[in-house]
Write a protein that holds these residues in place. Structure first.
Motif, mmCIF file in Angstrom:
data_model
loop_
_atom_site.group_PDB
_atom_site.id
_atom_site.type_symbol
_atom_site.label_atom_id
_atom_site.label_comp_id
_atom_site.label_asym_id
_atom_site.label_seq_id
_atom_site.Cartn_x
_atom_site.Cartn_y
_atom_site.Cartn_z
ATOM 1 N N ASP A 1 0.811 -1.217 0.000
ATOM 2 C CA ASP A 1 0.000 0.000 0.000
ATOM 3 C C ASP A 1 0.848 1.273 0.000
ATOM 4 O O ASP A 1 0.312 2.375 0.039
ATOM 5 C CB ASP A 1 -0.924 0.020 1.227
ATOM 6 N N ASP A 2 2.150 1.100 -0.004
ATOM 7 C CA ASP A 2 3.000 2.282 0.046
ATOM 8 C C ASP A 2 3.129 2.923 -1.327
ATOM 9 O O ASP A 2 3.017 2.277 -2.353
ATOM 10 C CB ASP A 2 4.396 1.916 0.561
ATOM 11 N N ALA A 3 3.423 4.223 -1.293
ATOM 12 C CA ALA A 3 3.568 4.950 -2.551
ATOM 13 C C ALA A 3 4.949 4.743 -3.155
ATOM 14 O O ALA A 3 5.135 4.972 -4.333
ATOM 15 C CB ALA A 3 3.326 6.438 -2.317
ATOM 16 N N HIS A 4 5.891 4.318 -2.334
ATOM 17 C CA HIS A 4 7.247 4.171 -2.847
ATOM 18 C C HIS A 4 7.648 2.703 -2.870
ATOM 19 O O HIS A 4 7.445 1.977 -1.907
ATOM 20 C CB HIS A 4 8.237 4.952 -1.981
ATOM 21 N N VAL A 5 8.242 2.306 -3.974
ATOM 22 C CA VAL A 5 8.713 0.934 -4.036
ATOM 23 C C VAL A 5 9.936 0.770 -3.150
ATOM 24 O O VAL A 5 10.200 -0.289 -2.619
ATOM 25 C CB VAL A 5 9.008 0.522 -5.488
ATOM 26 N N ALA A 6 10.682 1.845 -2.984
ATOM 27 C CA ALA A 6 11.862 1.744 -2.144
ATOM 28 C C ALA A 6 12.258 3.120 -1.622
ATOM 29 O O ALA A 6 12.022 4.138 -2.271
ATOM 30 C CB ALA A 6 13.030 1.146 -2.920
ATOM 31 N N ILE A 7 12.824 3.112 -0.436
ATOM 32 C CA ILE A 7 13.450 4.314 0.101
ATOM 33 C C ILE A 7 14.910 3.965 0.313
ATOM 34 O O ILE A 7 15.236 3.062 1.096
ATOM 35 C CB ILE A 7 12.788 4.747 1.417
ATOM 36 N N LEU A 8 15.772 4.634 -0.401
ATOM 37 C CA LEU A 8 17.198 4.316 -0.379
ATOM 38 C C LEU A 8 17.924 5.359 0.461
ATOM 39 O O LEU A 8 17.932 6.545 0.123
ATOM 40 C CB LEU A 8 17.746 4.296 -1.806
ATOM 41 N N GLU A 9 18.512 4.889 1.537
ATOM 42 C CA GLU A 9 19.228 5.818 2.412
ATOM 43 C C GLU A 9 20.696 5.910 2.031
ATOM 44 O O GLU A 9 21.300 6.978 2.084
ATOM 45 C CB GLU A 9 19.094 5.347 3.868
ATOM 46 N N GLN A 10 21.263 4.772 1.670
ATOM 47 C CA GLN A 10 22.686 4.744 1.363
ATOM 48 C C GLN A 10 22.949 3.557 0.458
ATOM 49 O O GLN A 10 22.330 2.499 0.621
ATOM 50 C CB GLN A 10 23.502 4.603 2.660
ATOM 51 N N GLY A 11 23.850 3.710 -0.507
ATOM 52 C CA GLY A 11 24.224 2.596 -1.356
ATOM 53 C C GLY A 11 23.687 2.743 -2.772
ATOM 54 O O GLY A 11 23.316 3.842 -3.198
ATOM 55 N N VAL A 12 23.650 1.620 -3.476
ATOM 56 C CA VAL A 12 23.276 1.646 -4.885
ATOM 57 C C VAL A 12 22.234 0.562 -5.151
ATOM 58 O O VAL A 12 22.396 -0.578 -4.716
ATOM 59 C CB VAL A 12 24.497 1.390 -5.804
ATOM 60 N N MET A 13 21.187 0.943 -5.864
ATOM 61 C CA MET A 13 20.159 -0.036 -6.235
ATOM 62 C C MET A 13 19.862 0.084 -7.723
ATOM 63 O O MET A 13 19.864 1.184 -8.279
ATOM 64 C CB MET A 13 18.866 0.198 -5.448
ATOM 65 N N LEU A 14 19.593 -1.068 -8.330
ATOM 66 C CA LEU A 14 19.194 -1.109 -9.736
ATOM 67 C C LEU A 14 17.754 -1.605 -9.808
ATOM 68 O O LEU A 14 17.405 -2.583 -9.142
ATOM 69 C CB LEU A 14 20.096 -2.056 -10.529
#
Lengths: 190, 404
Positions: free
Chosen positions: B107-120
């Motif tokens: 139900d969240d609006a964001h698929v991810a919240i990235l604080e630090q690092g790298v995501m693909l």
């Protein structure tokens, strides 16, 4: 010492050739030719995939292009290699009976016959072993000399001639048995 | 002597084949091909290490544990450890070691919240919820169908787009990035993108390009010419699946389908005893949709419809029936202008039923088809159902307008 200088000069020339080639520009210029070559070498259903793969291979290989053959010959070698790979990877569903030729039947008779013949001829080529098709397309369709075609395929001259002979023989027999293609090989049409 | 004779005999055929001009590549296809070649020109990456067992186990758990914060320990500075996850929303996520991120729940609006690092992120077009986004301390990256990476280091964000496009929203404005584009909060990207992640992105983009080329070939399929079934363009709001299918005698316009493709080829003899015959087209038992896919790829829309609808009639697998039904309905509606037939096959396959994974798109298709038939009440009813079931759906605005 002389050999060393010669080697350095050659290396400098190669570098100059590479640096004078803007990869984006080269690829954009080669794209129509690559598309045309693969269109003749492969079943239609796989042509676009093959064009993309060929562009990627050409793009990567441009850094090693030494300029000791023409850009076109160099590109043809890579494109032919890509065509071989796609030919071997093709699936039965890639075999296409040329629907555009069929659709052309509603046009005037000559046009329809021409389209139909083209579709059938392409299907004959699709049935050939890939090595024979490549030899036939390079020599009889593209009009390359045997030596250049052999160089592009990376085979000896005799091997190329054998493949070409077998391809011509197979196509000739098959065309003679085909009611649409027969007039083209017996002098009825040209 | 034989060679020369055959050569001479075949000269007219060779010349005819030589004179045949291949159909020109569409400009967007041409541009995309060149862009993909440019992208692949970059240097090969360091090999990507396979995720180790505990990371794989974490991947399995991740989909069920949305909302949990994860911190991947950096095992070694020289080891580009990467964990790849599939969220279950047609989004594949890879994260480098050392990343700290939170995956959103359903139900969240964001698929991810990235604080630090790298995501693909590899988001299939049209599959993800349209409101999904990736949030970092400084920006929000809006997701459509695309392949992109987000890197955060010391509060600074870098976004690389490998395929498609994204919108980077900041507090002071927004930036649209196309494939090959890089967003950075400094003139020179100071946040490094690990080559292993970049290579994953390039591979995903290459896969996407191949899939798009197949889809483009399908899209160029010419529908049969028929006075009763005119050709129409598919509305851009509904994307076809990579596969597709169709109906049988219970669906309208069967006569149109039967007479749509006259074949003069059937009257001719098969050529070439000397040549190997092409392989017979046998249905692939492992993929019941394969026959329909093949017909569609070869431009035989009616045959594709018939094959897909045969699957709807005969398959015992609900997921297969749903997919075949949706594809058949989509082809009928978009290629044959046969809204009634599309609705009939949607009903039969329950492609927009509660358990269908394609329900959202199938419902939109139903609404459009009802609109096309002039059935405004039915269209409004279907739109209302869409809003109730998919309150955050991508067609929400359009459905709200119709439901009113």
């Amino acid at each position: 010492v002389v050999r060393t200088f010669e080697a350095r000069d050659q290396s400098r020339e190669e570098r100059d050739v590479r640096e004078s080639l803007d990869p984006d520009d080269v690829l954009a210029r080669l794209l129509p030719s690559v598309h045309r070559w693969l269109y003749r070498l492969l079943p239609r259903a796989v042509v676009e995939d093959a064009v993309q793969d060929a562009l990627i291979e050409l793009s990567r290989a441009l850094t090693t292009f030494r300029g000791d053959a023409s850009l076109e010959t160099w590109a043809r070698r890579i494109v032919t290699r890509v065509a071989y790979r796609h030919y071997r990877q093709r699936r039965p569903s890639d075999e296409v009976y040329d629907d555009e030729a069929v659709a052309g039947a509603s046009d005037p008779e000559d046009h329809a016959l021409h389209n139909e013949a083209l579709g059938r001829f392409r299907r004959l080529l699709d049935c050939l072993p890939v090595a024979q098709r490549v030899a036939f397309v390079l020599c009889d369709v593209e009009g390359l000399g045997h030596a250049e075609a052999a160089s592009i395929e990376g085979v000896g001259l005799e091997t190329l001639r054998t493949r070409l002979s077998r391809a011509r023989s197979a196509i000739s027999r098959a065309a003679a048995d085909d009611p649409i293609l027969r007039p083209f090989v017996t002098g009825g049409r040209s | 002597v034989t060679i020369e004779r055959d050569d001479a005999r075949l000269a007219p055929l060779s010349a005819m084949f030589r004179d045949e001009v291949p159909p020109p590549l569409p400009e967007p296809t041409r541009k995309r091909m060149l862009a993909a070649a440019k992208l692949q020109r970059r240097r090969p990456a360091a090999p990507v290490r396979s995720p180790i067992a505990w990371l794989a186990a974490a991947a399995v758990l991740l989909a069920a544990l949305g909302g949990t914060t994860y911190a991947l320990l950096d095992r070694a500075a020289d080891a580009p450890s990467i964990v790849s996850l599939t969220t279950g929303d047609d989004i594949a996520v890879s994260a480098s070691a050392g990343s700290t991120f939170e995956l959103g729940g359903p139900d969240d609006a964001h698929v991810a919240i990235l604080e630090q690092g790298v995501m693909l992120f590899d988001v299939l077009p049209g599959r993800a919820r349209p409101d999904v986004a990736v949030k970092t301390p400084t920006v929000v990256v809006r997701v459509t169908g695309t392949v992109f990476s987000v890197a955060v280091e010391d509060g600074r964000t870098r976004v690389d787009v490998f395929e498609g496009s994204v919108r980077v929203e900041r507090t002071d404005g927004q930036v649209d990035l196309e494939a090959g584009g890089v967003y950075s909060e400094a003139a020179i990207p100071e946040v490094e993108l690990p080559e292993a992640i970049a290579e994953l992105g390039r591979r995903a983009a290459a896969r996407r390009h191949r899939a798009e080329r197949r889809a483009e070939r399908d899209a160029r399929d010419e529908p049969p010419t028929s006075e009763t079934a005119p050709v129409t363009e598919a509305p851009a709001t509904i994307a076809p699946l990579p596969n597709e299918t169709v109906p049988n005698e219970t669906v309208p316009n069967e006569a149109v389908l039967n007479e749509a493709e006259p074949r003069i080829a059937d009257t001719a003899e098969a050529p070439a005893v000397a040549l190997e015959p092409p392989p017979e087209s046998q249905p692939d038992p492992a993929d019941p949709l394969a026959e329909g896919d093949r017909h569609r790829a070869e431009g035989r829309v009616p045959d594709a419809i018939a094959a897909y609808e045969a699957v709807v009639r005969t398959s015992d697998a609900p997921a297969t029936v749903v997919q075949a039904g949706y594809l058949a309905a989509w082809l009928r509606w978009s290629r044959l202008d046969d809204a009634a037939g599309a609705i009939a096959i949607l009903d039969r396959s329950r492609a927009d039923g509660p358990s269908s994974p394609l329900a959202e798109r199938a419902l939109v298709l139903r609404v459009r088809a009802q609109e096309q038939r002039g059935r405004t009440a039915e269209a409004a009813q279907a739109a209302a159902e869409y809003l109730a079931r998919f309150p955050h759906g991508g067609e929400r605005a359009a459905m709200e307008a119709i439901a009113r």
